[in-house]
Design a protein around this motif. Structure first.
Motif, short mmCIF file in Angstrom:
data_model
loop_
_atom_site.label_atom_id
_atom_site.label_comp_id
_atom_site.label_asym_id
_atom_site.label_seq_id
_atom_site.Cartn_x
_atom_site.Cartn_y
_atom_site.Cartn_z
N MET A 56 7.89 2.04 12.78
CA MET A 56 7.61 0.88 11.69
C MET A 56 8.97 1.36 10.85
SD MET A 56 5.25 -0.22 13.27
CE MET A 56 5.05 -1.73 11.90
N VAL A 57 9.49 -0.56 10.39
CA VAL A 57 10.70 0.50 9.46
C VAL A 57 10.43 -1.27 8.34
CG1 VAL A 57 12.16 0.67 11.04
CG2 VAL A 57 11.98 -1.75 11.17
N ALA A 58 10.69 -0.95 7.70
CA ALA A 58 10.19 -1.45 6.38
C ALA A 58 11.53 -3.10 6.12
CB ALA A 58 10.92 -1.36 5.41
N ILE A 59 10.25 -4.13 5.88
CA ILE A 59 11.82 -5.73 6.24
C ILE A 59 11.18 -6.59 5.10
CG2 ILE A 59 11.45 -5.18 8.64
CD1 ILE A 59 9.89 -7.98 8.35
N GLU A 60 10.35 -5.82 4.06
CA GLU A 60 10.25 -7.26 2.89
C GLU A 60 9.09 -5.71 1.83
OE1 GLU A 60 7.78 -11.27 1.99
OE2 GLU A 60 9.06 -11.55 4.00
N HIS A 61 10.23 -6.33 0.14
CA HIS A 61 8.84 -5.25 -0.71
C HIS A 61 8.79 -6.68 -1.49
CE1 HIS A 61 10.44 -0.93 0.58
NE2 HIS A 61 10.94 -1.54 1.27
N HIS A 62 7.50 -6.33 -2.01
CA HIS A 62 7.39 -6.95 -3.32
C HIS A 62 6.81 -5.98 -4.40
CE1 HIS A 62 7.75 -10.87 -1.68
NE2 HIS A 62 7.65 -10.58 -0.76
N VAL A 63 7.44 -6.15 -5.68
CA VAL A 63 7.20 -5.26 -6.67
C VAL A 63 7.30 -5.87 -8.13
CG1 VAL A 63 8.49 -3.02 -5.55
CG2 VAL A 63 8.99 -4.70 -7.19
N GLN A 64 5.78 -5.24 -8.77
CA GLN A 64 5.91 -5.75 -10.23
C GLN A 64 5.32 -4.31 -11.19
OE1 GLN A 64 1.91 -7.15 -11.33
NE2 GLN A 64 3.47 -8.70 -12.31
N TYR A 65 6.50 -4.13 -11.56
CA TYR A 65 6.99 -3.05 -12.70
C TYR A 65 6.35 -3.15 -14.06
CZ TYR A 65 9.98 -1.70 -9.72
OH TYR A 65 11.50 -2.26 -8.85
N ARG A 66 4.78 -2.89 -14.33
CA ARG A 66 4.02 -3.00 -15.48
C ARG A 66 3.71 -2.33 -16.68
NH1 ARG A 66 -1.61 -4.72 -11.91
NH2 ARG A 66 -1.81 -5.41 -14.34
N LYS A 67 3.75 -1.42 -16.42
CA LYS A 67 4.18 -0.60 -18.09
C LYS A 67 4.48 1.02 -17.45
CE LYS A 67 -0.26 -1.27 -19.63
NZ LYS A 67 -1.20 -0.74 -20.27
N ALA A 68 5.65 1.55 -18.50
CA ALA A 68 7.05 2.57 -18.06
C ALA A 68 5.49 3.51 -18.15
CB ALA A 68 7.80 2.45 -19.91
N ALA A 69 7.08 4.40 -17.72
CA ALA A 69 5.57 6.01 -17.25
C ALA A 69 6.87 7.08 -17.85
CB ALA A 69 6.09 6.31 -15.99
N PHE A 70 6.87 7.99 -18.28
CA PHE A 70 7.27 9.09 -18.88
C PHE A 70 7.33 10.42 -18.71
CE2 PHE A 70 6.49 4.81 -21.66
CZ PHE A 70 7.26 5.33 -21.87
N GLU A 71 8.44 11.16 -18.88
CA GLU A 71 8.78 12.66 -17.89
C GLU A 71 7.33 13.70 -18.82
OE1 GLU A 71 11.32 16.17 -18.47
OE2 GLU A 71 11.40 15.09 -19.48
N GLY A 72 6.64 14.15 -17.51
CA GLY A 72 5.23 15.10 -18.09
C GLY A 72 3.92 14.20 -17.73
N GLU A 73 4.35 13.01 -17.03
CA GLU A 73 3.09 12.23 -16.75
C GLU A 73 2.95 12.39 -15.72
OE1 GLU A 73 2.95 8.56 -20.20
OE2 GLU A 73 3.62 8.84 -18.22
N LYS A 74 0.79 12.93 -15.41
CA LYS A 74 0.66 12.62 -14.37
C LYS A 74 0.29 11.71 -14.01
CE LYS A 74 -0.48 16.85 -14.09
NZ LYS A 74 0.36 18.18 -13.50
N ILE A 75 0.57 11.22 -12.75
CA ILE A 75 0.92 9.21 -11.69
C ILE A 75 0.03 10.02 -10.53
CG2 ILE A 75 2.35 7.59 -11.33
CD1 ILE A 75 1.96 8.30 -13.82
N ILE A 76 -0.67 9.26 -9.91
CA ILE A 76 -1.66 8.62 -8.63
C ILE A 76 -0.58 7.73 -8.31
CG2 ILE A 76 -3.73 8.26 -7.51
CD1 ILE A 76 -4.75 9.41 -9.75
N LEU A 77 0.56 7.71 -7.04
CA LEU A 77 1.05 6.85 -6.21
C LEU A 77 -0.75 6.39 -5.28
CD1 LEU A 77 4.13 8.71 -5.58
CD2 LEU A 77 3.10 7.28 -7.11
N ARG A 78 -0.80 5.37 -5.09
CA ARG A 78 -2.03 4.95 -4.14
C ARG A 78 -1.16 4.00 -2.98
NH1 ARG A 78 -8.03 3.82 -5.89
NH2 ARG A 78 -7.85 6.33 -5.68
N THR A 79 -1.46 4.10 -1.78
CA THR A 79 -1.47 3.07 -1.07
C THR A 79 -2.98 2.81 0.11
OG1 THR A 79 0.96 2.22 0.57
CG2 THR A 79 -0.20 4.81 0.88
N TRP A 80 -2.42 1.49 0.41
CA TRP A 80 -3.22 1.32 1.68
C TRP A 80 -3.08 0.54 3.14
CZ3 TRP A 80 -3.65 0.00 -3.01
CH2 TRP A 80 -3.82 -1.12 -3.41
N LEU A 81 -3.30 0.69 4.07
CA LEU A 81 -2.63 -1.18 4.35
C LEU A 81 -3.55 -2.04 4.40
CD1 LEU A 81 -2.38 1.80 7.67
CD2 LEU A 81 -0.68 0.21 6.65
#
Length: 153
Positions: A56-81
């Motif tokens: 599987m190869v990526a052929i199209e992305h759609h993204v929206q940046y909503r808020k900034a993230a900063f050094e030291g912060e814990k982030i949860i990267l979530r994905t699903w099909l």
């Protein structure tokens, strides 16, 4: 049936740009990382791609940046099909900061199945279609009260 998949990480100094927050390009790297971790967890990663001679190869992305993230912060990267057909799978992403319960980023990717040797489109094999099933309709992927398949960075 596939699941919601989470990758927990901490923002590092190398993720920060000259404006003092996570660089936009880093978010794109993170969607690749969480998608790769998810397919590995589903048992259909790079090793299996090479054995099956298609990927599987990526052929199209759609993204929206909503808020900034900063050094030291814990982030949860979530994905699903969320959808699948003979040639394409469709993946969603939400990056979440538990500290203030903020959604930082949303995105989606359309992935195409190709023959590795030729790069040409190929119908997904049953191995792919069985592993890459969309999540159940009754699952709310924006519910962060439960973390799925947690992994540490």
């Amino acid at each position: 049936m596939s699941t919601v998949f989470d990758l927990e990480m901490t923002v590092q100094a190398e993720h920060i740009d000259s404006l003092g927050h996570v660089n936009n390009v880093v978010y794109m790297q993170w969607i690749q990382e969480v998608a790769t971790a998810h397919i590995e967890a589903l048992g259909l990663g790079l090793k299996e791609y090479l054995e099956l001679k298609h990927a599987m190869v990526a052929i199209e992305h759609h993204v929206q940046y909503r808020k900034a993230a900063f050094e030291g912060e814990k982030i949860i990267l979530r994905t699903w099909l969320n959808d699948l057909n003979a040639l394409y799978s469709f993946r969603q992403y939400v990056f979440y900061r538990p500290q203030d319960q903020s959604i930082l980023f949303t995105g989606s990717t359309k992935w195409a199945c190709i023959e590795i040797a030729t790069g040409r489109p190929k119908r997904m094999s049953p191995t792919f279609t069985q592993a890459y099933q969309p999540i159940a309709a009754d699952i709310n992927p924006l519910d962060f009260t439960h973390i799925h398949l947690k992994a540490e960075d």
